[in-house]
Design a protein around this motif. Structure first.
Motif, short mmCIF file in Angstrom:
data_model
loop_
_atom_site.label_atom_id
_atom_site.label_comp_id
_atom_site.label_asym_id
_atom_site.label_seq_id
_atom_site.Cartn_x
_atom_site.Cartn_y
_atom_site.Cartn_z
N MET A 67 1.02 -1.41 0.14
CA MET A 67 0.28 -0.45 0.16
C MET A 67 0.93 1.32 -0.21
O MET A 67 2.16 1.31 0.29
CB MET A 67 -0.94 0.17 0.98
CG MET A 67 -1.83 1.35 1.29
SD MET A 67 -2.55 0.76 3.37
CE MET A 67 -3.99 -0.26 2.19
N GLY A 68 -0.21 2.34 -0.35
CA GLY A 68 1.09 3.34 -0.59
C GLY A 68 0.20 4.45 -0.77
O GLY A 68 -1.18 4.51 -1.08
N ILE A 69 0.78 5.57 -0.11
CA ILE A 69 -0.55 7.05 -0.25
C ILE A 69 -0.56 8.18 -1.10
O ILE A 69 1.35 7.87 -1.53
CB ILE A 69 -0.99 7.86 1.23
CG1 ILE A 69 -2.01 8.46 1.23
CG2 ILE A 69 0.96 8.20 1.71
CD1 ILE A 69 -2.33 9.14 2.72
N CYS A 70 -0.99 9.26 -1.79
CA CYS A 70 -0.12 10.06 -2.66
C CYS A 70 -0.76 11.21 -2.42
O CYS A 70 -1.93 11.63 -1.96
CB CYS A 70 -1.31 9.92 -4.23
SG CYS A 70 -1.05 8.00 -5.22
N PHE A 79 5.72 3.40 1.91
CA PHE A 79 7.42 2.48 2.07
C PHE A 79 7.49 1.68 2.20
O PHE A 79 7.25 0.05 2.02
CB PHE A 79 6.53 1.98 3.86
CG PHE A 79 7.43 1.81 4.81
CD1 PHE A 79 8.73 2.38 5.12
CD2 PHE A 79 7.02 0.93 5.75
CE1 PHE A 79 10.07 1.34 6.15
CE2 PHE A 79 8.04 0.22 7.47
CZ PHE A 79 9.05 1.31 7.02
N ALA A 80 8.50 0.83 1.11
CA ALA A 80 8.93 -0.01 -0.15
C ALA A 80 10.36 -1.06 1.05
O ALA A 80 9.98 -2.14 0.67
CB ALA A 80 9.71 1.06 -1.05
N GLY A 81 10.60 -0.66 2.00
CA GLY A 81 11.74 -1.32 2.64
C GLY A 81 12.32 -0.82 3.95
O GLY A 81 11.78 0.32 4.42
N PRO A 82 12.90 -1.06 4.43
CA PRO A 82 14.15 -0.89 6.00
C PRO A 82 14.44 0.92 5.99
O PRO A 82 15.58 0.91 4.41
CB PRO A 82 15.35 -1.32 6.39
CG PRO A 82 14.71 -3.06 5.00
CD PRO A 82 13.49 -2.65 4.65
N TYR A 125 9.08 7.38 8.66
CA TYR A 125 9.06 6.11 8.07
C TYR A 125 10.78 6.19 7.92
O TYR A 125 11.50 4.61 6.93
CB TYR A 125 8.30 5.45 7.28
CG TYR A 125 6.86 5.24 7.99
CD1 TYR A 125 7.59 3.31 8.28
CD2 TYR A 125 6.44 6.12 8.69
CE1 TYR A 125 6.01 2.74 9.66
CE2 TYR A 125 5.10 5.32 9.89
CZ TYR A 125 5.67 3.75 9.97
OH TYR A 125 4.58 3.30 10.80
N LYS A 126 11.10 7.47 7.00
CA LYS A 126 12.55 6.94 6.74
C LYS A 126 13.86 6.54 7.72
O LYS A 126 14.46 6.16 7.35
CB LYS A 126 12.88 8.14 6.08
CG LYS A 126 12.23 7.99 4.37
CD LYS A 126 12.80 9.77 3.78
CE LYS A 126 12.61 10.62 2.75
NZ LYS A 126 12.75 11.22 2.21
N ARG A 127 12.28 6.60 8.58
CA ARG A 127 14.17 6.97 9.82
C ARG A 127 13.19 4.86 10.21
O ARG A 127 14.30 4.84 12.11
CB ARG A 127 13.78 7.22 10.88
CG ARG A 127 14.39 8.52 10.71
CD ARG A 127 14.42 9.74 11.69
NE ARG A 127 13.30 10.68 12.64
CZ ARG A 127 12.47 11.36 11.78
NH1 ARG A 127 12.77 11.69 10.24
NH2 ARG A 127 11.57 11.58 12.65
N ASN A 136 4.74 -1.78 9.13
CA ASN A 136 4.78 -2.08 7.28
C ASN A 136 4.12 -0.14 6.99
O ASN A 136 3.79 0.29 7.33
CB ASN A 136 4.13 -3.21 6.63
CG ASN A 136 2.60 -3.17 7.27
OD1 ASN A 136 1.77 -2.65 7.16
ND2 ASN A 136 2.10 -4.81 7.43
N CYS A 137 3.89 -1.26 5.50
CA CYS A 137 3.38 0.18 4.42
C CYS A 137 2.41 0.63 5.00
O CYS A 137 1.46 1.91 5.02
CB CYS A 137 3.48 -0.19 3.02
SG CYS A 137 2.17 -2.15 2.50
#
Length: 201
Positions: A67-70, A79-82, A125-127, A136-137
């Motif tokens: 899932m993502g948000i625009c 949020f694609a990964g760590p 979430y980059k951290r 998660n995403c």
């Protein structure tokens, strides 16, 4: 000018500046309406939550996916990964479903508030380490909705997002529908066929 029987009439015209302001507002409104238009060919989904299947996992459980948000202009953040929040490069491919949200349900009904919430959630979430089960995403999207107080709520989480997105989202195209459901259907056919064959023997 003069009216009937010599009575003076005064006609007041709006100042040029005021007329310019009106035209400017109209132009901005037109621009905003243009930005809100969904355009799958350009992967633009303004004010949407987007979803795409995860290979193997979505084949078994089609209500679970990525899932993502625009943003208000339709740019996808996920949020694609760590320690990684992607922009317009959604993990597991382009969206197959989208859920259009109502910007009037955001604090102050403002696209700026929406964008600020998406930005702040993405920076947070980059951290963070990615955790498939707990953080998660879906959690990233939930934080954005909580920050903007979407629908006057700060109780968005991965569970209600998963459920509501599954109920309300629309498939982008017939191809996207097949990409979402065909593996699951084929898997069910294989399982049923194998069960019937084994039971006959």
């Amino acid at each position: 000018s003069w009216g009937p029987k010599g009575v003076a009439l005064t006609i007041t015209l709006p100042p040029r500046a005021a007329m310019a302001d009106v035209c400017e507002v109209d132009s901005l409104s037109s621009l905003t309406r243009g930005l809100e238009k969904i355009d799958p060919s350009a992967s633009r989904y303004p004010f949407c939550v987007v979803w795409t299947p995860i290979p193997l996992l979505s084949w078994l459980f089609p209500f679970i996916g990525h899932m993502g948000i625009c943003t208000s202009s339709g740019v996808i953040r996920d949020f694609a990964g760590p320690y990684l929040v992607s922009e317009d490069d959604m993990a597991f491919g382009k969206p197959t479903r989208y859920w259009k949200l109502d910007v009037s349900k955001v604090d102050s009904s403002s696209s700026d508030v929406w964008d600020a919430a998406v930005f702040d959630a993405s920076e947070e979430y980059k951290r963070r380490m990615h955790n498939l089960c707990c953080d998660n995403c879906h959690s990233h999207v939930a934080m954005a909705l909580n920050l903007m107080h979407y629908d006057s709520s700060t109780s968005w989480n991965m569970v209600n997002l998963c459920l509501l997105s599954f109920i309300h989202s629309k498939h982008i195209s017939w191809v996207a529908l097949l990409k979402t459901w065909l593996p699951f259907v084929l898997l069910c056919v294989v399982i049923v066929t194998a069960t019937v064959v084994l039971s006959v023997r």
